[in-house]
Write an enzyme that holds these catalytic residues in place. Structure first.
Site, short mmCIF file in Angstrom:
data_model
loop_
_atom_site.label_atom_id
_atom_site.label_comp_id
_atom_site.label_asym_id
_atom_site.label_seq_id
_atom_site.Cartn_x
_atom_site.Cartn_y
_atom_site.Cartn_z
N HIS A 166 20.12 -30.05 46.95
CA HIS A 166 19.47 -31.30 47.36
C HIS A 166 20.46 -32.15 48.12
O HIS A 166 21.62 -32.25 47.75
CB HIS A 166 18.94 -32.09 46.16
CG HIS A 166 17.98 -33.17 46.56
ND1 HIS A 166 16.65 -32.91 46.82
CD2 HIS A 166 18.15 -34.49 46.77
CE1 HIS A 166 16.05 -34.04 47.16
NE2 HIS A 166 16.94 -35.01 47.14
N LYS A 185 13.63 -35.06 39.74
CA LYS A 185 12.77 -34.01 40.31
C LYS A 185 13.45 -32.66 40.29
O LYS A 185 12.82 -31.63 40.11
CB LYS A 185 12.20 -34.36 41.68
CG LYS A 185 13.16 -34.68 42.77
CD LYS A 185 12.39 -35.01 44.06
CE LYS A 185 13.29 -35.59 45.13
NZ LYS A 185 13.39 -37.04 45.12
N ARG A 189 10.51 -47.86 46.94
CA ARG A 189 11.90 -48.19 47.31
C ARG A 189 12.06 -48.20 48.82
O ARG A 189 12.77 -49.03 49.38
CB ARG A 189 12.86 -47.16 46.68
CG ARG A 189 13.06 -47.37 45.19
CD ARG A 189 13.76 -46.19 44.56
NE ARG A 189 15.02 -45.89 45.19
CZ ARG A 189 15.47 -44.64 45.42
NH1 ARG A 189 14.77 -43.58 45.06
NH2 ARG A 189 16.62 -44.46 45.99
N SER A 223 16.30 -40.51 41.03
CA SER A 223 15.28 -39.91 41.89
C SER A 223 15.58 -38.42 42.10
O SER A 223 14.71 -37.55 41.93
CB SER A 223 15.28 -40.66 43.24
OG SER A 223 14.67 -39.90 44.24
N ASP A 257 8.97 -40.52 40.18
CA ASP A 257 9.78 -40.59 41.40
C ASP A 257 8.90 -40.65 42.63
O ASP A 257 9.19 -41.35 43.59
CB ASP A 257 10.73 -39.38 41.49
CG ASP A 257 11.56 -39.46 42.76
OD1 ASP A 257 12.17 -40.52 42.99
OD2 ASP A 257 11.57 -38.51 43.55
N1 URA Z 1 16.77 -38.36 48.27
C1 URA Z 1 16.02 -38.46 47.15
O1 URA Z 1 15.39 -37.50 46.71
N2 URA Z 1 16.00 -39.64 46.52
C2 URA Z 1 16.69 -40.72 46.93
O2 URA Z 1 16.63 -41.73 46.29
C3 URA Z 1 17.47 -40.60 48.10
C4 URA Z 1 17.49 -39.41 48.76
#
Ligand code: URA
Length: 433
Positions: A82, A187, A168, A183, A161
């Site tokens: 990620h 996930k 956000r 966040s 999220d």
């Molecule tokens: N990527 C994400 O999944 N969440 C964030 O808050 C910022 C970047």
């Protein structure tokens, strides 16, 4: 408990109990707390901060806001990557199939464009027919058949999220380490993975502008992941200029396909190899990063990685023909070349501004419900450190909307800084944690 009391508590700098965090997250996820109250709490927490225990409670609550998957019928190590978000960052489209071709399964849940940064889902959806909204059964079935599956958040996985991410984005509360950690980790931990590689970006095009802030975010996420029993590593990568040569949805998909065809030159391909090699290491396929790099290169050069990509596109309803005929991807009616106004070296390319320019041309969203113009994009002919002569092309803008073209081309020109001296080279991967 009342939301207004918790907003007041955070506004005045006090620390929440885990029960209070749970009340806020559950209430918001179940539509019992309205956007306006959650927005006020987000801003109070953004300004006052959340300590380690509050952050941990936030991760746990968001993780358990939905289902936590397991894939007992997939015998391979399950690994994901990620990124904290960048401009021109299309690595997922290469590394998921490349890592899958080398012996790990990749159940990837990605996001959409956020602020000036692009989103993997929007790039995938530029492929005609590609569906990122799969049911959990479909997700499991694609993972089993292809070794990877690429979806967006569902109502079942970390729904907190899904809602908070959008809020956000609209309330200027994205770049906060606790929110980003919660966040991302909520996930990712819900995907049913054994290991995770984090691409934590710093610099002008990243949410964390300073290296030290990015490093501390990486350390927090690693700690959270390891406490949940996962193998996690993080690469701290430079996002002071866009990654690769293209920014936009369809054009980035094209660039990713070109890397999968074996064009392994440049910063984008380098980062793809580094990240996917680390995925093999956290997945336990090999302990030696050099070995892992060789495997990834081999999977790309042999065409196996591209074949995986074809397979997953087909399995998710998309036109796999784009892999061999990229002109099937959406295009743009117009283009305009930006030229260097003086000779010298490219000293900076304002990555955040390039991201906003593409967004303003329709390549990103102002509001969640906005439609995307997949064909809008920018090609960077010159990157940081390149020598350019006056009159040489710096960039080309591709667009469908003529309206803002003059203003956006001026901004594109201004995003380039040309200097007399060659800038000192900066490493793409500054540190691995
Ligand atoms: N990527 C994400 O999944 N969440 C964030 O808050 C910022 C970047």
């Amino acid at each position: 408990m009342r939301p207004q009391d918790l907003i007041e508590k955070k506004r005045d700098g006090f620390v929440h109990t885990p029960e209070e965090i749970a009340f806020l997250i559950r209430g918001y996820t179940h539509d019992e707390i309205p956007d306006y109250q959650m927005s006020a709490w987000l801003m109070a927490a953004f300004l006052r901060g959340l300590d380690e225990n509050e952050t941990r409670a936030l991760v746990e609550e968001m993780l358990h806001s939905g289902e936590v998957l397991a894939h007992p019928d997939v015998p391979l190590p399950k690994v994901d990557k990620h990124s904290t978000g960048g401009v021109g960052d299309k690595t997922s489209l290469v590394i998921a199939p490349a890592a899958a071709a080398c012996g790990v399964a990749v159940p990837m849940i990605s996001g959409r464009a956020l602020a000036h940064t692009g989103g993997t889902l929007d790039k995938l959806e530029s492929i005609p027919g590609f569906r990122t909204a799969l049911s959990l059964d479909e997700f499991r079935s694609v993972l089993k058949r292809c070794g990877l599956a690429l979806i967006g958040q569902t109502r079942e996985i970390a729904p907190a999220d899904r809602k908070l991410y959008a809020l956000r984005d609209l309330t200027a509360t994205v770049p906060h380490p606790s929110f980003m950690c919660a966040s991302i980790m909520s996930k990712k931990m819900a995907e049913g993975i054994d290991g995770l590689v984090l691409d934590v970006k710093f610099g002008a095009g990243a949410f964390m502008k300073e290296f030290d802030d990015a490093r501390s975010l990486a350390a927090t996420m690693i700690d959270v992941g390891r406490k949940l029993g996962k193998r996690v590593s993080a690469l701290l990568t430079d996002m002071n200029q866009p990654l690769g040569r293209w920014v936009g949805n369809a054009v980035e998909t094209r660039e990713a396909i070109s890397v999968l065809h074996g064009n392994l030159k440049g910063d984008f391909a380098e980062l793809c190899i580094e990240l996917s090699a680390h995925m093999l290491v956290v997945g336990g396929v090999t302990q030696d990063p050099d070995n892992a790099r060789r495997s990834i290169r081999g999977a790309i050069e042999s065409g196996e990685a591209l074949e995986r990509f074809r397979r997953v596109i087909k399995a998710q309803g998309g036109d796999a023909g784009v892999c061999d005929e990229p002109d099937r991807l959406p295009g743009a009616k117009h283009s305009r070349v930006i030229i260097a106004e003086r000779s010298g070296y490219v000293d900076e390319i304002a990555a955040d501004e390039i991201g906003r320019i593409v967004m303003d041309w329709g390549g990103g969203r102002r509001r969640l419900e906005d439609a995307i113009d997949y064909g809008a994009g920018v090609e960077l002919h010159a990157k940081r450190g390149d020598r350019v002569d006056r009159g040489e092309p710096l960039a080309t803008a591709y667009y469908n909307d003529e309206g803002p073209a003059d203003a956006l081309c001026n901004r594109l020109q201004a995003a380039y800084r040309i200097a007399e001296d060659e800038p000192v080279a900066r490493p793409l991967v500054r540190e691995v944690l």
